[in-house]
Design a protein around this motif. Structure first.
Motif, PDB file in Angstrom:
ATOM      1  N   ARG A   9       0.854  -1.187   0.000  1.00  0.00           N
ATOM      2  CA  ARG A   9       0.000   0.000   0.000  1.00  0.00           C
ATOM      3  C   ARG A   9       0.894   1.241   0.000  1.00  0.00           C
ATOM      4  O   ARG A   9       1.872   1.308   0.736  1.00  0.00           O
ATOM      5  CB  ARG A   9      -0.881  -0.030   1.249  1.00  0.00           C
ATOM      6  CG  ARG A   9      -1.895   1.066   1.325  1.00  0.00           C
ATOM      7  CD  ARG A   9      -2.792   0.921   2.545  1.00  0.00           C
ATOM      8  NE  ARG A   9      -3.377  -0.390   2.712  1.00  0.00           N
ATOM      9  CZ  ARG A   9      -4.410  -0.859   2.008  1.00  0.00           C
ATOM     10  NH1 ARG A   9      -4.961  -0.112   1.079  1.00  0.00           N
ATOM     11  NH2 ARG A   9      -4.883  -2.057   2.227  1.00  0.00           N
ATOM     12  N   PRO A  10       0.587   2.241  -0.831  1.00  0.00           N
ATOM     13  CA  PRO A  10       1.399   3.459  -0.838  1.00  0.00           C
ATOM     14  C   PRO A  10       1.323   4.196   0.499  1.00  0.00           C
ATOM     15  O   PRO A  10       0.315   4.135   1.187  1.00  0.00           O
ATOM     16  CB  PRO A  10       0.793   4.307  -1.956  1.00  0.00           C
ATOM     17  CG  PRO A  10      -0.516   3.703  -2.264  1.00  0.00           C
ATOM     18  CD  PRO A  10      -0.513   2.296  -1.756  1.00  0.00           C
ATOM     19  N   TYR A  12       1.580   7.881   2.332  1.00  0.00           N
ATOM     20  CA  TYR A  12       1.496   9.313   2.085  1.00  0.00           C
ATOM     21  C   TYR A  12       1.771  10.150   3.327  1.00  0.00           C
ATOM     22  O   TYR A  12       2.201  11.279   3.235  1.00  0.00           O
ATOM     23  CB  TYR A  12       0.120   9.698   1.532  1.00  0.00           C
ATOM     24  CG  TYR A  12      -0.219   8.998   0.240  1.00  0.00           C
ATOM     25  CD1 TYR A  12       0.346   9.411  -0.953  1.00  0.00           C
ATOM     26  CD2 TYR A  12      -1.094   7.922   0.220  1.00  0.00           C
ATOM     27  CE1 TYR A  12       0.038   8.771  -2.150  1.00  0.00           C
ATOM     28  CE2 TYR A  12      -1.402   7.280  -0.970  1.00  0.00           C
ATOM     29  CZ  TYR A  12      -0.838   7.707  -2.143  1.00  0.00           C
ATOM     30  OH  TYR A  12      -1.136   7.075  -3.316  1.00  0.00           O
TER      31      TYR A  12
END
Length: 89
Positions: A9-10, A12
């Motif tokens: 999962r990215p 941020y």
């Protein structure tokens, strides 16, 4: 076709919980957007063909079997949306 993304999962934000909330919100935005467009299309087509008026939709009362089907769908949908909280990256 798989409905789950592959890979990590990215990230941020510094706080992983914030990323999880963002993922939930983005999933909801996507679902609501698609549903809204499809519903709008269906309502416009039905009304244009004099099949069903918007007022008929507003007045609809589901019977027990429809209510149960909707509840099952809702529970499954919520589980999909909140899946990000149940799985760790």
């Amino acid at each position: 076709m798989s409905k789950t993304a592959k890979g990590k999962r990215p990230v941020y934000f510094d706080d992983p919980q914030t990323d999880k909330v963002l993922a939930i919100v983005m999933a909801l935005i996507g679902e609501v957007s698609v549903l809204r467009e499809r519903l709008d299309t269906i309502e416009r087509l039905l009304e244009a063909k004099d099949i069903l008026a918007i007022a008929d939709i507003e007045a609809y009362q589901p019977d027990d079997s429809v209510a149960k089907e909707r509840e099952q769908w809702r529970a499954e949908y919520i589980a999909r949306v909140l899946r990000v909280l149940q799985t760790e990256s």
